[in-house]
Scaffold this motif. Structure first.
Motif, PDB file in Angstrom:
ATOM      1  N   GLU A 178      28.807  61.797  36.098  1.00  0.00           N
ATOM      2  CA  GLU A 178      28.413  62.824  35.147  1.00  0.00           C
ATOM      3  C   GLU A 178      27.335  62.270  34.225  1.00  0.00           C
ATOM      4  O   GLU A 178      27.325  61.091  33.881  1.00  0.00           O
ATOM      5  CB  GLU A 178      29.610  63.287  34.310  1.00  0.00           C
ATOM      6  N   GLY A 179      26.415  63.150  33.822  1.00  0.00           N
ATOM      7  CA  GLY A 179      25.365  62.720  32.917  1.00  0.00           C
ATOM      8  C   GLY A 179      24.119  63.572  33.049  1.00  0.00           C
ATOM      9  O   GLY A 179      24.065  64.521  33.840  1.00  0.00           O
ATOM     10  N   ASP A 197      30.393  61.407  29.166  1.00  0.00           N
ATOM     11  CA  ASP A 197      31.724  60.960  28.781  1.00  0.00           C
ATOM     12  C   ASP A 197      32.705  62.103  29.005  1.00  0.00           C
ATOM     13  O   ASP A 197      32.379  63.099  29.660  1.00  0.00           O
ATOM     14  CB  ASP A 197      31.747  60.471  27.330  1.00  0.00           C
ATOM     15  N   ASP A 198      33.899  61.974  28.453  1.00  0.00           N
ATOM     16  CA  ASP A 198      34.931  62.993  28.682  1.00  0.00           C
ATOM     17  C   ASP A 198      34.556  64.351  28.093  1.00  0.00           C
ATOM     18  O   ASP A 198      35.082  65.378  28.530  1.00  0.00           O
ATOM     19  CB  ASP A 198      36.265  62.526  28.084  1.00  0.00           C
ATOM     20  N   GLU A 199      33.659  64.372  27.099  1.00  0.00           N
ATOM     21  CA  GLU A 199      33.288  65.623  26.453  1.00  0.00           C
ATOM     22  C   GLU A 199      31.942  66.159  26.940  1.00  0.00           C
ATOM     23  O   GLU A 199      31.457  67.171  26.428  1.00  0.00           O
ATOM     24  CB  GLU A 199      33.236  65.415  24.933  1.00  0.00           C
ATOM     25  N   PHE A 200      31.347  65.481  27.923  1.00  0.00           N
ATOM     26  CA  PHE A 200      29.992  65.838  28.334  1.00  0.00           C
ATOM     27  C   PHE A 200      29.919  67.260  28.884  1.00  0.00           C
ATOM     28  O   PHE A 200      29.028  68.032  28.508  1.00  0.00           O
ATOM     29  CB  PHE A 200      29.498  64.843  29.388  1.00  0.00           C
ATOM     30  N   VAL A 204      27.642  70.454  27.455  1.00  0.00           N
ATOM     31  CA  VAL A 204      26.656  71.232  28.210  1.00  0.00           C
ATOM     32  C   VAL A 204      27.035  72.707  28.190  1.00  0.00           C
ATOM     33  O   VAL A 204      26.172  73.580  28.007  1.00  0.00           O
ATOM     34  CB  VAL A 204      26.551  70.711  29.655  1.00  0.00           C
ATOM     35  N   ALA A 205      28.306  73.014  28.376  1.00  0.00           N
ATOM     36  CA  ALA A 205      28.751  74.411  28.398  1.00  0.00           C
ATOM     37  C   ALA A 205      28.404  75.123  27.093  1.00  0.00           C
ATOM     38  O   ALA A 205      28.080  76.317  27.087  1.00  0.00           O
ATOM     39  CB  ALA A 205      30.245  74.477  28.661  1.00  0.00           C
ATOM     40  N   ALA A 206      28.439  74.404  25.976  1.00  0.00           N
ATOM     41  CA  ALA A 206      28.159  74.998  24.672  1.00  0.00           C
ATOM     42  C   ALA A 206      26.690  75.396  24.522  1.00  0.00           C
ATOM     43  O   ALA A 206      26.345  76.130  23.585  1.00  0.00           O
ATOM     44  CB  ALA A 206      28.554  74.027  23.561  1.00  0.00           C
ATOM     45  N   LEU A 207      25.830  74.956  25.428  1.00  0.00           N
ATOM     46  CA  LEU A 207      24.414  75.314  25.379  1.00  0.00           C
ATOM     47  C   LEU A 207      24.160  76.720  25.904  1.00  0.00           C
ATOM     48  O   LEU A 207      23.049  77.239  25.767  1.00  0.00           O
ATOM     49  CB  LEU A 207      23.581  74.323  26.206  1.00  0.00           C
ATOM     50  N   PHE A 208      25.185  77.343  26.492  1.00  0.00           N
ATOM     51  CA  PHE A 208      25.020  78.646  27.139  1.00  0.00           C
ATOM     52  C   PHE A 208      25.943  79.683  26.505  1.00  0.00           C
ATOM     53  O   PHE A 208      27.087  79.386  26.172  1.00  0.00           O
ATOM     54  CB  PHE A 208      25.334  78.541  28.634  1.00  0.00           C
ATOM     55  N   PRO A 216      30.807  77.109  32.970  1.00  0.00           N
ATOM     56  CA  PRO A 216      29.888  76.043  33.368  1.00  0.00           C
ATOM     57  C   PRO A 216      30.578  74.759  33.786  1.00  0.00           C
ATOM     58  O   PRO A 216      30.054  74.014  34.627  1.00  0.00           O
ATOM     59  CB  PRO A 216      29.035  75.832  32.112  1.00  0.00           C
ATOM     60  N   THR A 217      31.748  74.492  33.229  1.00  0.00           N
ATOM     61  CA  THR A 217      32.415  73.229  33.543  1.00  0.00           C
ATOM     62  C   THR A 217      32.918  73.178  34.978  1.00  0.00           C
ATOM     63  O   THR A 217      33.290  72.111  35.463  1.00  0.00           O
ATOM     64  CB  THR A 217      33.584  72.976  32.576  1.00  0.00           C
ATOM     65  N   ASP A 218      32.938  74.323  35.672  1.00  0.00           N
ATOM     66  CA  ASP A 218      33.330  74.333  37.080  1.00  0.00           C
ATOM     67  C   ASP A 218      32.150  74.090  38.017  1.00  0.00           C
ATOM     68  O   ASP A 218      32.338  73.831  39.210  1.00  0.00           O
ATOM     69  CB  ASP A 218      33.968  75.686  37.448  1.00  0.00           C
ATOM     70  N   ALA A 219      30.925  74.210  37.503  1.00  0.00           N
ATOM     71  CA  ALA A 219      29.745  73.994  38.340  1.00  0.00           C
ATOM     72  C   ALA A 219      29.558  72.505  38.618  1.00  0.00           C
ATOM     73  O   ALA A 219      30.041  71.649  37.868  1.00  0.00           O
ATOM     74  CB  ALA A 219      28.505  74.557  37.650  1.00  0.00           C
ATOM     75  N   ALA A 220      28.841  72.208  39.692  1.00  0.00           N
ATOM     76  CA  ALA A 220      28.532  70.807  39.978  1.00  0.00           C
ATOM     77  C   ALA A 220      27.427  70.311  39.068  1.00  0.00           C
ATOM     78  O   ALA A 220      27.523  69.228  38.476  1.00  0.00           O
ATOM     79  CB  ALA A 220      28.129  70.646  41.448  1.00  0.00           C
ATOM     80  N   VAL A 221      26.360  71.110  38.932  1.00  0.00           N
ATOM     81  CA  VAL A 221      25.250  70.724  38.061  1.00  0.00           C
ATOM     82  C   VAL A 221      24.745  71.948  37.306  1.00  0.00           C
ATOM     83  O   VAL A 221      24.839  73.084  37.787  1.00  0.00           O
ATOM     84  CB  VAL A 221      24.068  70.090  38.850  1.00  0.00           C
ATOM     85  N   ALA A 222      24.218  71.703  36.119  1.00  0.00           N
ATOM     86  CA  ALA A 222      23.445  72.697  35.371  1.00  0.00           C
ATOM     87  C   ALA A 222      22.009  72.188  35.337  1.00  0.00           C
ATOM     88  O   ALA A 222      21.774  71.033  34.986  1.00  0.00           O
ATOM     89  CB  ALA A 222      23.984  72.846  33.951  1.00  0.00           C
ATOM     90  N   PHE A 223      21.068  73.027  35.751  1.00  0.00           N
ATOM     91  CA  PHE A 223      19.677  72.579  35.758  1.00  0.00           C
ATOM     92  C   PHE A 223      18.909  73.220  34.616  1.00  0.00           C
ATOM     93  O   PHE A 223      19.237  74.330  34.158  1.00  0.00           O
ATOM     94  CB  PHE A 223      18.993  72.870  37.094  1.00  0.00           C
ATOM     95  N   ALA A 224      17.912  72.519  34.144  1.00  0.00           N
ATOM     96  CA  ALA A 224      17.030  73.024  33.089  1.00  0.00           C
ATOM     97  C   ALA A 224      15.604  72.658  33.460  1.00  0.00           C
ATOM     98  O   ALA A 224      15.284  71.480  33.616  1.00  0.00           O
ATOM     99  CB  ALA A 224      17.402  72.426  31.734  1.00  0.00           C
ATOM    100  N   LEU A 225      14.779  73.662  33.626  1.00  0.00           N
ATOM    101  CA  LEU A 225      13.363  73.451  33.893  1.00  0.00           C
ATOM    102  C   LEU A 225      12.605  73.591  32.576  1.00  0.00           C
ATOM    103  O   LEU A 225      12.843  74.527  31.821  1.00  0.00           O
ATOM    104  CB  LEU A 225      12.834  74.479  34.895  1.00  0.00           C
TER     105      LEU A 225
END
Length: 314
Positions: A178-179, A197-200, A204-208, A216-225
């Motif tokens: 994760e990262g 880390d454990d809260e990562f 990320v989910a809080a950005l959406f 979002p926490t169930d997805a493998a990756v979140a992408f940002a262009l």
């Protein structure tokens, strides 16, 4: 020459039912509009009008565009423009797979926005395949004597590639932690920007602003262009901003088609808190800013909306 309003009325009535002009059109207003004299236009309208290709913008662009086309020094500089985050840990990606679960015609037919994920992660091999065919460097292009640029899997105005690819791994695996990562297309490699880390994933989910549409926490990756706007605007002026937005759409469509061909699920997602996303990525939000976000994951086997026969048709 006077405007023949009767002829105009007949033309519009025949082409557009119930669209005759009454009263007669006021050409003063039309001319003012064409001169972009907006007194109360919203920003979107102003942007659209002022980034059109016209005789005026063509003349003003020629002085800068010629440098990019004919100046070898400028062409060399362009080839070195994208950041590589030197000094950050580098991960060389394995060679991408040469086979997919389905062919292109089937991937186009099946492509759907899918918002339900299993919570499983992607291996480094699968991530390599997804990135390479979505936005990787796929061949060399000769720009000038001794200067070669790499063409990518999507088109870019002037070959400037102002769109940068970042992604957060929300669910890792044995060989992918994760990262937050940055993708280097020319080298088909990653730069590690932050270890999770454990809260990562929750960070990320809080950005959406998901509104319950997905987790979002169930997805493998979140992408940002992001758009590095001046890389394109230096050549094309304000119109370069438009090109960056168009390019991000090319990339995300590739992501969706490749993900579908790999049996993965994906969702472009517009409800991102852009200021917070910029801070998370470490970009300034002006010269480089987030312009498109979304998710890729392993589809939830309990849901059938990744098939065209049912579920979401979007």
């Amino acid at each position: 020459m006077d405007l023949d309003t009767d002829a105009l009325n007949r033309l519009m009535s025949s082409a557009y039912d119930r669209r005759s002009t009454d009263p007669a059109p006021d050409r003063t207003h039309l001319d003012a509009f064409r001169r972009k004299e907006f007194s109360e236009a919203d920003l979107a309208e102003t942007f659209h009008e002022n980034t059109k290709y016209t005789e005026h913008t063509d003349r003003s662009d020629q002085s800068t565009m010629s440098h990019f086309v004919h100046d070898e020094t400028m062409q060399y500089a362009v080839s070195k423009a994208p950041p590589e985050y030197e000094g950050r840990e580098r991960i060389d990606l394995p060679a991408p797979s040469e086979t997919f679960d389905v062919d292109l015609s089937e991937a186009v037919r099946r492509r759907r926005t899918v918002r339900s994920y299993s919570g499983d992660g992607l291996s480094l091999d699968r991530l390599s395949t997804l990135l390479y065919y979505s936005c990787g460097a796929t061949g060399r292009i000769s720009a000038a004597d001794g200067v070669e640029n790499l063409g990518r899997a999507y088109p870019s105005g002037g070959g400037l590639y102002p769109v940068e690819i970042y992604f957060a791994v929300l669910n890792g695996g044995d060989d992918l932690d994760e990262g937050l990562y940055y993708y280097v297309p020319d080298d088909h490699a990653l730069r590690v920007l932050e270890r999770g880390d454990d809260e990562f994933a929750d960070e990320v989910a809080a950005l959406f602003a998901t509104g319950g549409l997905l987790d979002p926490t169930d997805a493998a990756v979140a992408f940002a262009l992001t758009g590095a706007f001046w890389r394109s605007k230096a050549k094309y002026g304000p119109r370069g901003y438009r090109f960056a937005l168009q390019e991000s759409g090319h990339v995300v469509q590739n992501v969706q088609l490749v993900a579908t061909a790999m049996g993965l699920a994906s969702a472009p997602f517009a409800a991102a808190r852009e200021n917070e996303v910029n801070d998370f990525l470490g970009v300034d939000g002006v010269d480089e800013a987030a312009i498109y976000t979304g998710f890729v994951g392993v589809p939830d086997a309990r849901r059938a909306d990744h098939f065209p026969e049912g579920g979401s048709r979007r």
